[in-house]
Structure formats: structure tokens, C-alpha cells
Design an enzyme around this catalytic site. Structure first.
Site, PDB file in Angstrom:
ATOM      1  N   ASP A  66      65.372  36.013 -40.641  1.00  0.00           N
ATOM      2  CA  ASP A  66      66.498  36.069 -39.690  1.00  0.00           C
ATOM      3  C   ASP A  66      67.010  34.678 -39.316  1.00  0.00           C
ATOM      4  O   ASP A  66      68.002  34.555 -38.602  1.00  0.00           O
ATOM      5  CB  ASP A  66      66.135  36.890 -38.433  1.00  0.00           C
ATOM      6  N   HIS A 142      54.472  29.464 -33.268  1.00  0.00           N
ATOM      7  CA  HIS A 142      54.965  30.702 -33.857  1.00  0.00           C
ATOM      8  C   HIS A 142      53.994  31.153 -34.940  1.00  0.00           C
ATOM      9  O   HIS A 142      53.031  30.442 -35.242  1.00  0.00           O
ATOM     10  CB  HIS A 142      56.385  30.452 -34.402  1.00  0.00           C
TER      11      HIS A 142
HETATM   12 ZN    ZN Z   1      60.285  33.813 -36.474  1.00  0.00          ZN
HETATM   13 ZN    ZN Z   2      63.453  35.100 -35.413  1.00  0.00          ZN
END
Ligand code: ZN
Ligand code: ZN
Length: 263
Positions: A66, A142
């Protein structure tokens, strides 16, 4: 000197409610910096009348789809449209291999120089310094290596005494280690994928809640907080903003296509 941000995509993971995938366009003195390039970004650029040729630098925070699946299409369109100028790309190292294989498979030899700058994902670094702007990257928290970016104006004109600045904190869990990198930034973009009732899920998926984003903004003494990267479960974003404002009153949900003047 112009210093403004146009958000082109604000949804997480999949498009929903007319919200597109992550992409942000920063205009510093009519030099355009594209930050993340989710699928559909070139359509958004067209929709908001931004010429591809004006983009000189592209920054990709991490390699979740994304945030970069729109890049190959944009690079190819620049090629088809006869771009001549250099394009600088700052991204996690593996993206270079990914692009190479895509161009090899389609037997595309770009007619413009694409200059790849691999990001360090383990420590902050200066990645770009020009006469009017200094750009740092810094690691986020992340599920795969991810960088944030901070753009700071150098030598502001006398009538604008405070140097303008913008920080972009893409996908990340709550992470106070970033605070030294974003202290006193004028406008902070911070992901706010979830509301507080889903704090445990946010933590597990290395994403943040609106309240966590607001807490970071408050601790960084930011001027204004822009919330983005919304979960497709939320149609109405007002409750997210309301939650953030309980901690940091200058919180706003980004709106695609709106250009925000910074400073
Ligand atoms: Zn991500
Ligand atoms: Zn994302």
C-alpha cells in the site's frame, strides 16, 4: 517560498470510502517531493493537476504494497512521456532489485536517469541536502524495516523567521525513540490506523491509534498533527479526530486533494 503538502492517499491496506492508498506530495519552493506511492498515485496526480515532470525526488517508507505498488506505473509513465531529468529515489535497498526485475521483464530501458539511494533502516541519517532543504530519515517500529522522514527548511527568508518543517511518520507502532528526530516540527503526519478500543490490535500489528499519534505529537511539541493511514473499517473519521484531540487539540484528519500550507 512555498512550503505545502497535498495528500493524495490516506487509507491503510486497501482503498475504501473514496480514500486512496498512501501518497503525499510536498512542495518546497516549487520543487516536488513525493512521499510514498501507493497504487493509483499517478491517477491522483492527474486528478489534482500535478505534472509528473515536476517531481524530482521520491521517498518510499517501506515495502508494504500500500506504500509502493504505484511506483512502477509512475516510473513507466514518466518514461513514456519522455522525461529527461534525473529522478532520485530513496527507499529500502530491496526496491532496487524489484524495479530491476520489472524493467527487465518488460524490456524497458528508462530514457531518464533513475538514481537509487538505499535508505539505512537502522539509524537516522541525512539523505538529502540542498540550498533550501535538509531531509533526514529515521527508523520507525513496524513489522518490516520502515523509515520516517523529516524535511526542514534551511535559511528561511527574513519575513518567515521560523524555519518550516514537516515530518512523515508512516506505518509505525507507538515509538518514543523517534522524538529526537521530530522535535518541534511544525506539521507532523503520523499514522493513526485504529481507534483506542483496538489498541491491542494496533500494538500487535505495529500500527498506532489516534491517541498514540497525538501523544507523540504532544511529546514532540509539534505545531499541528495530521492523522492518516486509516483502517478501512472507519467510514466516519470524526471519532478518531475527537480521540486525538483529547490529548493534542491541534489534530486533524488528512483530506485527499486539499493542499495545506505549512507555516
Ligand atoms: Zn506497513
Ligand atoms: Zn500501510
Amino acid at each position: 517560498m512555498t512550503f505545502s503538502l497535498t495528500v493524495l492517499g490516506s487509507n491503510a491496506a486497501v482503498p475504501a470510502y473514496n480514500r486512496n492508498l498512501s501518497a503525499h506530495l510536498l512542495n518546497i519552493n516549487e520543487r516536488f517531493f513525493l512521499i510514498d506511492c501507493g497504487e493509483g498515485t499517478q491517477f491522483q496526480l492527474r486528478k489534482y493537476h500535478v505534472s509528473y515532470h515536476r517531481i524530482k525526488h521520491v521517498f518510499i517508507s517501506h515495502l508494504h504494497g500500500d506504500h509502493f505498488f504505484g511506483l512502477i506505473g509512475l516510473l513507466n509513465s514518466m518514461h513514456m512521456l519522455g522525461r529527461k531529468e534525473e529522478l532520485h529515489l530513496y527507499a529500502p535497498p530491496m526496491l532496487e532489485e524489484i524495479l530491476d526485475i520489472q524493467f527487465q521483464a518488460s524490456q524497458t530501458q528508462l530514457i531518464y536517469p533513475l538514481i537509487f539511494h538505499p535508505l539505512r533502516v537502522d539509524q537516522p541519517e541525512i539523505i538529502l541536502e540542498e540550498e533550501r532543504v535538509l531531509v533526514h530519515s529515521f527508523p520507525l517500529k513496524h513489522s518490516i524495516p520502515t523509515c520516517g522522514f523529516v524535511f526542514r527548511e534551511k535559511n528561511p527568508p527574513r519575513k518567515v523567521p521560523q524555519a518550516r518543517s514537516f515530518a512523515y511518520c508512516s506505518d509505525t507502532g507507538y515509538f518514543e525513540d523517534i522524538l529526537p528526530n521530530i522535535q518541534q516540527v511544525l506539521v507532523l503526519y503520523h499514522e493513526a490506523t485504529f481507534m483506542q478500543e483496538l489498541a491491542a490490535a494496533a500494538d500487535e500489528k505495529f500500527h498506532s491509534t489516534a491517541i498514540e499519534a497525538a501523544t507523540i505529537a504532544k511529546k514532540a511539541n509539534a505545531g499541528k498533527l495530521l492523522l492518516g493511514h486509516f483502517s478501512a473499517r472507519y467510514d466516519d473519521l470524526r471519532p478518531l479526530v475527537d480521540e486525538a484531540r483529547t490529548v493534542f487539540p491541534e489534530s486533524y484528519a488528512v483530506e485527499e486533494g486539499i493542499t495545506l500550507k505549512i507555516g
